[in-house]
Design a protein around this motif. Structure first.
Motif, mmCIF file in Angstrom:
data_model
loop_
_atom_site.group_PDB
_atom_site.id
_atom_site.type_symbol
_atom_site.label_atom_id
_atom_site.label_comp_id
_atom_site.label_asym_id
_atom_site.label_seq_id
_atom_site.Cartn_x
_atom_site.Cartn_y
_atom_site.Cartn_z
ATOM 1 N N GLN A 41 0.812 -1.221 0.000
ATOM 2 C CA GLN A 41 0.000 0.000 0.000
ATOM 3 C C GLN A 41 0.843 1.267 0.000
ATOM 4 O OE1 GLN A 41 -2.606 -0.386 3.394
ATOM 5 N NE2 GLN A 41 -3.465 -2.318 2.656
ATOM 6 N N ARG A 42 2.154 1.128 0.080
ATOM 7 C CA ARG A 42 3.046 2.287 0.190
ATOM 8 C C ARG A 42 3.041 3.069 -1.118
ATOM 9 N NH1 ARG A 42 8.507 0.393 2.652
ATOM 10 N NH2 ARG A 42 8.344 -0.998 0.859
ATOM 11 N N GLN A 43 2.528 4.306 -1.078
ATOM 12 C CA GLN A 43 2.420 5.128 -2.283
ATOM 13 C C GLN A 43 3.767 5.748 -2.641
ATOM 14 O OE1 GLN A 43 -0.122 5.584 -4.346
ATOM 15 N NE2 GLN A 43 -1.562 4.311 -3.200
ATOM 16 N N ARG A 44 4.182 5.533 -3.854
ATOM 17 C CA ARG A 44 5.447 6.103 -4.325
ATOM 18 C C ARG A 44 5.282 6.490 -5.802
ATOM 19 N NH1 ARG A 44 6.237 6.099 0.386
ATOM 20 N NH2 ARG A 44 8.099 5.500 1.559
ATOM 21 N N ALA A 45 6.252 6.131 -6.606
ATOM 22 C CA ALA A 45 6.317 6.582 -7.995
ATOM 23 C C ALA A 45 5.224 5.966 -8.862
ATOM 24 C CB ALA A 45 7.689 6.235 -8.565
ATOM 25 N N GLY A 46 5.021 6.585 -10.028
ATOM 26 C CA GLY A 46 4.026 6.047 -10.943
ATOM 27 C C GLY A 46 4.457 6.041 -12.390
ATOM 28 N N ILE A 47 5.680 6.516 -12.689
ATOM 29 C CA ILE A 47 6.164 6.582 -14.066
ATOM 30 C C ILE A 47 7.257 5.541 -14.274
ATOM 31 C CG2 ILE A 47 7.275 8.015 -15.813
ATOM 32 C CD1 ILE A 47 4.498 8.933 -15.184
ATOM 33 N N LEU A 48 7.090 4.695 -15.268
ATOM 34 C CA LEU A 48 8.067 3.655 -15.581
ATOM 35 C C LEU A 48 8.714 3.936 -16.927
ATOM 36 C CD1 LEU A 48 6.080 0.423 -14.612
ATOM 37 C CD2 LEU A 48 7.481 1.893 -13.145
ATOM 38 N N GLU A 49 10.053 3.921 -16.948
ATOM 39 C CA GLU A 49 10.786 4.060 -18.198
ATOM 40 C C GLU A 49 10.704 2.768 -19.008
ATOM 41 O OE1 GLU A 49 14.767 5.021 -17.173
ATOM 42 O OE2 GLU A 49 14.279 6.957 -16.258
ATOM 43 N N LEU A 65 0.755 -5.175 -16.040
ATOM 44 C CA LEU A 65 1.279 -3.887 -16.499
ATOM 45 C C LEU A 65 0.825 -3.622 -17.937
ATOM 46 C CD1 LEU A 65 4.964 -2.698 -16.057
ATOM 47 C CD2 LEU A 65 3.713 -2.316 -18.167
ATOM 48 N N ASP A 66 0.951 -4.644 -18.797
ATOM 49 C CA ASP A 66 0.551 -4.473 -20.199
ATOM 50 C C ASP A 66 -0.955 -4.286 -20.329
ATOM 51 O OD1 ASP A 66 3.125 -4.634 -21.248
ATOM 52 O OD2 ASP A 66 3.064 -6.813 -21.402
ATOM 53 N N ALA A 67 -1.724 -4.894 -19.432
ATOM 54 C CA ALA A 67 -3.179 -4.787 -19.510
ATOM 55 C C ALA A 67 -3.703 -3.481 -18.924
ATOM 56 C CB ALA A 67 -3.826 -5.969 -18.785
ATOM 57 N N GLU A 68 -3.067 -2.998 -17.839
ATOM 58 C CA GLU A 68 -3.602 -1.854 -17.104
ATOM 59 C C GLU A 68 -2.730 -0.604 -17.155
ATOM 60 O OE1 GLU A 68 -4.538 -3.036 -13.110
ATOM 61 O OE2 GLU A 68 -5.399 -4.951 -13.756
ATOM 62 N N GLY A 69 -1.441 -0.755 -17.512
ATOM 63 C CA GLY A 69 -0.558 0.400 -17.589
ATOM 64 C C GLY A 69 -0.980 1.340 -18.711
ATOM 65 N N ILE A 70 -0.678 2.616 -18.527
ATOM 66 C CA ILE A 70 -1.084 3.634 -19.504
ATOM 67 C C ILE A 70 0.168 4.188 -20.183
ATOM 68 C CG2 ILE A 70 -2.320 5.797 -19.838
ATOM 69 C CD1 ILE A 70 -3.688 5.279 -17.114
ATOM 70 N N PRO A 71 0.399 3.850 -21.461
ATOM 71 C CA PRO A 71 1.577 4.393 -22.147
ATOM 72 C C PRO A 71 1.421 5.886 -22.396
ATOM 73 C CG PRO A 71 0.217 3.137 -23.670
ATOM 74 C CD PRO A 71 -0.384 2.940 -22.316
ATOM 75 N N HIS A 72 2.522 6.614 -22.215
ATOM 76 C CA HIS A 72 2.529 8.049 -22.456
ATOM 77 C C HIS A 72 3.608 8.387 -23.470
ATOM 78 C CE1 HIS A 72 0.338 9.890 -18.728
ATOM 79 N NE2 HIS A 72 -0.362 8.941 -19.330
ATOM 80 N N ARG A 96 9.131 5.665 -25.003
ATOM 81 C CA ARG A 96 8.027 6.289 -24.276
ATOM 82 C C ARG A 96 8.128 5.904 -22.808
ATOM 83 N NH1 ARG A 96 3.150 2.452 -26.501
ATOM 84 N NH2 ARG A 96 2.438 4.443 -27.300
ATOM 85 N N VAL A 97 7.151 6.312 -22.002
ATOM 86 C CA VAL A 97 7.062 5.904 -20.604
ATOM 87 C C VAL A 97 5.671 5.348 -20.349
ATOM 88 C CG1 VAL A 97 8.781 7.577 -19.798
ATOM 89 C CG2 VAL A 97 6.349 8.223 -19.835
ATOM 90 N N TRP A 98 5.492 4.700 -19.179
ATOM 91 C CA TRP A 98 4.202 4.129 -18.790
ATOM 92 C C TRP A 98 3.803 4.676 -17.418
ATOM 93 C CZ3 TRP A 98 7.064 1.811 -22.338
ATOM 94 C CH2 TRP A 98 6.443 1.024 -23.312
ATOM 95 N N VAL A 99 2.515 4.886 -17.241
ATOM 96 C CA VAL A 99 1.966 5.176 -15.918
ATOM 97 C C VAL A 99 1.461 3.865 -15.334
ATOM 98 C CG1 VAL A 99 0.142 6.347 -14.634
ATOM 99 C CG2 VAL A 99 1.344 7.556 -16.458
ATOM 100 N N TYR A 100 2.112 3.426 -14.262
ATOM 101 C CA TYR A 100 1.722 2.190 -13.570
ATOM 102 C C TYR A 100 2.299 2.318 -12.164
ATOM 103 C CZ TYR A 100 0.734 -2.817 -12.892
ATOM 104 O OH TYR A 100 0.242 -4.024 -12.452
ATOM 105 N N ALA A 101 1.446 2.411 -11.179
ATOM 106 C CA ALA A 101 1.863 2.780 -9.824
ATOM 107 C C ALA A 101 2.828 1.772 -9.221
ATOM 108 C CB ALA A 101 0.644 2.930 -8.924
ATOM 109 N N GLN A 102 3.768 2.279 -8.420
ATOM 110 C CA GLN A 102 4.724 1.411 -7.731
ATOM 111 C C GLN A 102 4.017 0.379 -6.871
ATOM 112 O OE1 GLN A 102 8.247 3.168 -5.910
ATOM 113 N NE2 GLN A 102 7.878 1.988 -4.052
#
Length: 396
Positions: A41-49, A65-72, A96-102
């Motif tokens: 539950q520890r909230q941290r980063a959300g951007i993945l290279e 990650l591939d199903a729920e991550g959001i490519p940016h 690109r990068v992906w939004v997928y919470a830590q």
């Protein structure tokens, strides 16, 4: 109990390292001081290279990650009342990068490790790391009320700046370089859809603001605030009003964030830190145990992933060839990337934030730099290439 690699810390760095080692046929044990619920539950980063995503896929943790991550494919910069988009693929050879919470990364890695990996112990409080300058390092820890000992061939410290591993390096053998910034971030999670499909970084006279997201229904937003700010002093209405003011556009005065129930508020201090070297004897430091970056450049989790990718490859090389060449080069290899990321994170932070003692001259310099990014393909490419991350070989 004995293992080849004893890993102190069950955050994303320690867990990813364990999975990469498992794939290379190298045994390890992960010791995490917190319980599983806290870690997940520890909230941290959300951007993945890109390199982090590739490593997670290689570790078997890419399905969700591939199903729920959001490519940016870019970010938007707002300054002087106008918006400018930086397009990543056109400036970075398609990266690109992906939004997928830590939190989600950690959940995926924990599930895999418990299903088919080596030992992973929660609530294992490491008391000391000893003998790292010998061939037989020892980790002493408390678990389920009992004192236990883990002997290892090597120890990897992934337990953060205040962890036991970093202080196991004698003070005379390490140097820590630090910078503390004169402002913090007030971060919120809100049950509100993102107002824009990519991240918005805003420079304003009122201070910095960032609009990010965790999912199509959850927004993650930040405001620059004074150090020592108490989140309780900021009402929900005040937060939303301030965000709208800092994101305001001169040619779209009606522009507003989509508001929703704020479910979490916290204040994040801004600091930079690098401890050198990242290796002492048979102890290796990775992630926050070796370096901390301000979050403006989205580098923290990605630097940690890069550390353990390099380390896993070095352990695999030793296992197949008997050579410690890559292990011996670990610190120098990682520090080149670390200082590049520190520089970029510092650049993003000082360019976008308003220091308490800033002058009008300072502000004009910031705006000039942002104008240059908007007008110069070379300046935009440098930002984009650093943001998506330096290339790294993720094959182990």
């Amino acid at each position: 109990m004995h293992t080849t690699v004893g890993i102190v810390g069950g955050g994303p760095a320690g867990l990813l390292l364990a999975r990469l080692l498992h794939g290379a046929g190298i045994d390890s044990v992960v010791l995490e001081s917190r319980d599983r619920a806290y870690v997940e539950q520890r909230q941290r980063a959300g951007i993945l290279e890109q390199a982090t995503v590739d490593a997670l896929r290689a570790a078997g943790a890419g399905a969700r990650l591939d199903a729920e991550g959001i490519p940016h494919d870019g970010i938007e910069l707002r300054f002087g009342g106008r918006a400018h988009r930086v397009d990543f693929p056109s400036l970075t050879d398609g990266r690109r990068v992906w939004v997928y919470a830590q939190t989600e990364v950690v959940k995926d890695l924990i599930a895999l490790q418990l299903a088919d990996g080596g030992p992973l112990s929660f609530g294992a409080e490491v008391r000391s790391v000893e003998g790292v300058d010998t061939d037989h390092p020892v980790i002493r820890y408390l678990h389920e009320g009992r004192e236990k000992t883990l002997t290892c061939d090597y120890v990897v410290g992934c337990d953060g700046f205040h962890g036991v591993a970093r202080t196991a390096v004698p003070e005379r053998e390490r140097t820590t370089y630090e910078r503390t910034y004169p402002y913090s971030w007030l971060g919120i999670l809100a049950e509100a859809p993102p107002v824009y499909e990519e991240l918005i970084y805003a420079h304003s006279e009122r201070g910095f603001a960032l609009a990010s997201m965790r999912s199509p229904a959850v927004s993650r937003l930040y405001l620059q605030v004074e150090n020592g700010t108490d989140p309780a002093d900021w009402s929900d209405e005040r937060i939303w009003d301030e965000l709208d003011a800092r994101f305001a556009l001169a040619d779209a005065p009606e522009w507003r964030l989509k508001r929703g129930r704020i479910t979490q508020k916290s204040v994040l201090p801004m600091r930079s830190s690098v401890t050198e070297p990242m290796r002492y004897g048979r102890l290796f430091l990775a992630g926050d145990a070796a370096h901390i970056v301000p979050p403006t450049g989205a580098k923290g989790l990605n630097l940690a992933a890069a550390d353990v990718i390099v380390l896993a490859r070095a352990f695999a090389h030793r296992a197949t060839t008997g050579s410690t060449e890559l292990l011996d080069a670990y610190s120098d290899t990682c520090l080149r990337r670390v200082w590049r990321a520190e520089h970029f994170s510092s650049f993003m932070t000082t360019t976008l934030h308003s220091a308490p003692e800033r002058s009008g001259f300072d502000t004009r310099l910031q705006l000039s730099q942002l104008e240059r990014i908007a007008d110069s393909p070379h300046a935009a490419a440098e930002l984009a290439q650093n943001y998506v991350g330096l290339p790294i070989d993720t094959t182990i």
